[in-house]
Write a protein that holds these residues in place. Structure first.
Motif, mmCIF file in Angstrom:
data_model
loop_
_atom_site.group_PDB
_atom_site.id
_atom_site.type_symbol
_atom_site.label_atom_id
_atom_site.label_comp_id
_atom_site.label_asym_id
_atom_site.label_seq_id
_atom_site.Cartn_x
_atom_site.Cartn_y
_atom_site.Cartn_z
ATOM 1 N N THR A 64 14.108 31.202 1.770
ATOM 2 C CA THR A 64 13.292 32.245 1.138
ATOM 3 C C THR A 64 11.961 31.685 0.646
ATOM 4 O OG1 THR A 64 14.508 31.881 -0.945
ATOM 5 C CG2 THR A 64 15.246 33.691 0.456
ATOM 6 N N MET A 65 11.959 30.414 0.257
ATOM 7 C CA MET A 65 10.714 29.765 -0.159
ATOM 8 C C MET A 65 9.748 29.648 1.024
ATOM 9 S SD MET A 65 10.274 25.963 -1.810
ATOM 10 C CE MET A 65 11.753 26.155 -2.809
ATOM 11 N N MET A 66 10.274 29.247 2.181
ATOM 12 C CA MET A 66 9.453 29.187 3.394
ATOM 13 C C MET A 66 8.841 30.537 3.713
ATOM 14 S SD MET A 66 10.959 26.940 6.505
ATOM 15 C CE MET A 66 12.599 27.607 6.402
ATOM 16 N N ASN A 67 9.689 31.568 3.617
ATOM 17 C CA ASN A 67 9.216 32.920 3.914
ATOM 18 C C ASN A 67 8.135 33.353 2.934
ATOM 19 O OD1 ASN A 67 9.636 35.328 5.616
ATOM 20 N ND2 ASN A 67 10.228 36.280 3.694
ATOM 21 N N MET A 68 8.277 32.961 1.665
ATOM 22 C CA MET A 68 7.265 33.280 0.656
ATOM 23 C C MET A 68 5.934 32.629 1.016
ATOM 24 S SD MET A 68 5.523 31.719 -2.079
ATOM 25 C CE MET A 68 6.564 30.342 -2.546
ATOM 26 N N TYR A 69 5.967 31.335 1.351
ATOM 27 C CA TYR A 69 4.730 30.641 1.725
ATOM 28 C C TYR A 69 4.108 31.268 2.976
ATOM 29 C CZ TYR A 69 5.189 26.788 -1.633
ATOM 30 O OH TYR A 69 5.233 26.032 -2.788
ATOM 31 N N LEU B 223 0.880 28.235 5.729
ATOM 32 C CA LEU B 223 1.827 27.682 6.696
ATOM 33 C C LEU B 223 2.048 26.189 6.505
ATOM 34 C CD1 LEU B 223 0.931 29.550 10.012
ATOM 35 C CD2 LEU B 223 2.484 30.198 8.184
ATOM 36 N N VAL B 224 1.057 25.511 5.938
ATOM 37 C CA VAL B 224 1.207 24.058 5.693
ATOM 38 C C VAL B 224 2.347 23.821 4.710
ATOM 39 C CG1 VAL B 224 0.092 22.007 4.762
ATOM 40 C CG2 VAL B 224 -1.213 23.570 6.207
ATOM 41 N N ALA C 17 4.759 25.940 3.987
ATOM 42 C CA ALA C 17 6.001 26.399 4.613
ATOM 43 C C ALA C 17 6.573 25.314 5.510
ATOM 44 C CB ALA C 17 5.747 27.680 5.413
ATOM 45 N N ARG C 18 5.709 24.661 6.284
ATOM 46 C CA ARG C 18 6.174 23.604 7.191
ATOM 47 C C ARG C 18 6.682 22.390 6.419
ATOM 48 N NH1 ARG C 18 5.911 22.546 12.762
ATOM 49 N NH2 ARG C 18 7.344 20.806 13.040
ATOM 50 N N LYS C 19 6.049 22.077 5.280
ATOM 51 C CA LYS C 19 6.525 20.951 4.463
ATOM 52 C C LYS C 19 7.938 21.216 3.965
ATOM 53 C CE LYS C 19 2.077 19.152 2.799
ATOM 54 N NZ LYS C 19 1.195 19.011 1.606
ATOM 55 N N VAL C 20 8.192 22.442 3.510
ATOM 56 C CA VAL C 20 9.545 22.796 3.058
ATOM 57 C C VAL C 20 10.523 22.665 4.215
ATOM 58 C CG1 VAL C 20 11.001 24.663 2.175
ATOM 59 C CG2 VAL C 20 8.702 24.353 1.251
ATOM 60 N N PHE C 21 10.110 23.160 5.394
ATOM 61 C CA PHE C 21 10.979 23.097 6.582
ATOM 62 C C PHE C 21 11.310 21.650 6.948
ATOM 63 C CE2 PHE C 21 11.416 22.735 11.220
ATOM 64 C CZ PHE C 21 12.455 23.613 11.450
ATOM 65 N N ASP C 22 10.294 20.795 6.971
ATOM 66 C CA ASP C 22 10.500 19.398 7.381
ATOM 67 C C ASP C 22 11.357 18.612 6.397
ATOM 68 O OD1 ASP C 22 9.052 19.732 9.713
ATOM 69 O OD2 ASP C 22 7.145 19.090 8.814
#
Length: 488
Positions: free
Chosen positions: A184-189, A195-196, A198-203
């Motif tokens: 949900t944090m990624m989706n918020m970003y 997107l930077v 969001a990608r940091k959270v993903f990685d």
């Protein structure tokens, strides 16, 4: 600018703007409640009748009656029972968030679950600002959030600065590694366009679920970075993560934007191999990719085999035939659509009216105009512009394609001319104002000769005065002529 979400302040009690008096239950009240339970329930294992009714409650009227009984017996002062009253008020479709807040004020020590119910209620009803403000009150009163608090907050957050503060809070309270919160944090970003982050959270995720991959791919596709989306899907395949339907729809969206036909065909094979062929959204997304890549015959083959179709499917296929200059097939498909009982919308009409415009079929255009009025289809700017174009051609308008300097075919030049800003503005004025109302347009560039000619005709056909202020002067169009005498 969003207000900081401080963790160390003191504020008045919850919802101080609508105070509710509260009397702490005495020992006598508790004894009376116990006696009431004993007289009503002979078997101590059976729940109290009020609790049973609370589980079956379906309206606020019923809830209020049960609430009154709970207060009379003293059962309301049990934290679990009180939380159920708040949860129904906040989360059910027939509930009332105001009532939930009033009830919350009566609870001496509400649990985090009770507070989460209110936050979720605000989020579910798109009262996003209220959800964030309630969370601030919750923190200021000393209640500690849990892992179920933050997903709703991230869904409600539309401000990047505020979202980063919530990210810090989730880390401070030890939930930074919770996969559901991270998704949900990624989706918020992504919704905030960052997107930077969001990608940091993903990685940083140690365990990526298929939802995590789908969320990040969708973020890239949504923000017009289809190549990155397809790269990430390739990495997903290399890590042997099986995509679900949502992931494949997001990948096909990226394929359509990148015009990547080869990847679309790979996804199509995957859909067939793994039994997703009956999934309506996937098939519709495939239709869109094939049409945008110019493979209308492939799209039509797929369309004809689809067991289920919706309005989006019909619109994509009709527009695909129009863009392929196969106008007769577009109208045949519209006829088939009517026989199936599916009504067209603005998108359908724009495609068909463009076909009429290219064919010069003015009578058919008049029939479509009558169909629009009969079916009460809402006329938006795109549809209004197309209708104006049809009427202008009937009045003798011929687009001046020499104004388009791009190296595109003749039909695309005509479409480009119809999208000039002053034409769109005038079309909007025609559909949003009463007849004979003066239309005023301001632009910071010089009016091109094609728009000048078209506006003169519009003023005559629609009996309107149109005043256009361009970079050089005012143009007052009336009865088919302009105040500049065609010299500007």
């Amino acid at each position: 600018m969003a207000a900081p979400l401080s963790l160390h302040h003191i504020r008045p009690p919850f919802n101080s703007d609508i105070p509710v008096s509260y009397t702490k239950p005495t020992k006598a009240t508790a004894i009376a409640a116990t006696a009431a339970v004993a007289t009503v329930t002979k078997n101590p294992i059976e729940p109290h009748p009020c609790l049973t009714l609370l589980d079956k409650c379906s309206t606020m009227s019923e809830l209020k009656q049960i609430h009154a009984q709970l207060l009379r017996t003293g059962l309301f002062f049990d934290a679990f029972t009180a939380s159920k009253v708040v949860a129904f008020s906040a989360l059910e479709g027939s509930g009332s968030l105001r009532y939930a807040r009033l009830v919350l004020n009566q609870i001496p020590n509400p649990t985090t679950y009770t507070c989460n119910s209110v936050i979720r209620g605000y989020t579910n009803k798109d009262l996003n600002r209220d959800a964030i403000l309630f969370y601030q009150e919750m923190i200021l009163q000393g209640w500690v959030p849990d892992s179920f608090t933050f997903p709703s907050l991230f869904k409600s957050c539309g401000d990047l600065r505020e979202g980063k503060q919530l990210h810090c809070h989730s880390t401070k309270f030890g939930f930074a590694s919770d996969s559901y919160i991270q998704n949900t944090m990624m989706n918020m970003y992504a919704n905030c366009g960052c997107l930077v982050s969001a990608r940091k959270v993903f990685d940083k995720m140690t365990e990526k679920s298929v939802v995590s991959w789908a969320t990040m791919i969708d973020a890239y596709a949504k923000w017009d970075q289809p190549v990155e989306a397809l790269k990430l899907f390739g990495r997903m395949e290399s890590e042997n993560v099986d995509p679900n339907e949502v992931t494949l729809v997001n990948v096909l969206t990226a394929c359509a934007r990148a015009r990547d036909l080869d990847m679309a065909k790979r996804v199509h094979r995957y859909i067939d191999d793994y039994g997703f062929g009956s999934h309506l959204k996937l098939n519709t997304a495939l239709l869109d990719v094939y049409c945008k890549c110019g493979c209308v015959s492939l799209a039509r083959d797929l369309f004809d085999t689809m067991r289920e179709k919706n309005l989006f499917s019909w619109n994509i296929m009709i527009n695909g035939h129009v863009e392929d200059s196969n106008y007769d097939e577009a109208f045949l498909l519209f006829r088939e659509m009517q026989l199936k009982g599916e009504k067209g919308d603005q998108v359908t009409m724009v495609s068909l009216l463009l076909a009429c415009s290219h064919l010069g079929a003015l009578e058919l255009g008049k029939w479509l105009h009558a169909y629009i009025e009969k079916e009460k289809i809402k006329v938006d700017v795109a549809l209004g512009t197309t209708l104006v174009d049809i009427r202008l051609k009937k009045a003798g308008y011929v687009p001046e394609k020499s104004e388009v300097l791009l190296d595109i075919d003749e039909e695309e030049k005509e479409t480009a001319l119809s999208l000039h800003s002053e034409k769109l503005a005038i079309a909007f004025g025609l559909i949003s104002t009463k007849p004979r109302t003066t239309i005023r347009v301001v632009k910071n560039l010089r009016v091109c000769s094609d728009c000048h000619t078209a506006t003169k005709l519009i003023s005559k056909v629609y009996n309107r005065e149109i005043i256009v202020r361009d970079r050089n002067r005012f143009h007052r169009f009336r009865d088919g002529s302009c105040s500049c005498k065609d010299f500007w």
